[in-house]
Design a protein around this motif. Sequence first.
Motif: not given
Length: 265
Positions: A111-140
């Motif tokens: 779990h920990f290594l997979s979480a670490l990899i997921g967070v690194i990939i997220q940082s590389i692609f610069k995903f954020s809460y507001y850009s992906l939250d459909s409730l706030n009008g965000g888009r994928k």
Amino acid sequence: MEGKIFKLDPFVEAERRVQSGLSRLPPIVSHFLGYRSLEPLPSPTWMVCLWSFIGAFGGIGILFAVFDYHGFLLDEHSTPGIVASYGASAILCYGAIDVPLAQPRALIFGHFLSALIGVIIQSIFKFSYYSLDSLNGGRKYDLQWLAGSLAVSIALVVMHLTKTTHPPAGATALLPVLDPHMISRKWMFLPLVLVSSLLVLASALLVNNIQRRYPVFWIVPIPKSAQASRTHDRDSTPSPDAAEVVHPPQKEVGNGLGDLEAART
């Protein structure tokens, strides 16, 4: 020769030391850490179903109590702290407790290594809460499919290389690039996953050792051939106190008269 190869494996030697250390603990402590002096008999089906239900119910309930109701490690958006992939871990850690995929090393580090990899990939692609939250009008993001694919595939390879394969951890790698609530946590996703794994492990040790045994091993399983070779080497080693008896050579005496005369002289 096969036994010599197993002896060179540092993980097998480490597991031997762990089991040796557990054997020196008080019996009530070593019992709930999975140590058994004798190999236990297989559990009947009714017992497996009963304790699997109790373990999964209690384990998931503890996660809700700690992260959801108590609010431990909540982010600025007050999103629930339950990591969905631990629902799959519950099936392994409370039900199929004998398989290598359910053992502590795979649970914690998978779990920990997979979480670490997921967070690194997220940082590389610069995903954020507001850009992906459909409730706030965000888009994928258009490249979210690529980030998710990379996170899971890299996590698979890393778990395979480190011998920490835990199938539910594939979802753990996917969540930081897919779920807006987990994306909002960013690097705080790592302690969330680590604490969740430790809580599942603690509850599994308590419930699974009442009438069953968990874990089967802590680091790696000790091969039976290595155990047999080690026992054979120990039994075949001569004692230092044993003295080698050397008999003097004797002359062979025949039945003829000439042989009798030679024997007298």
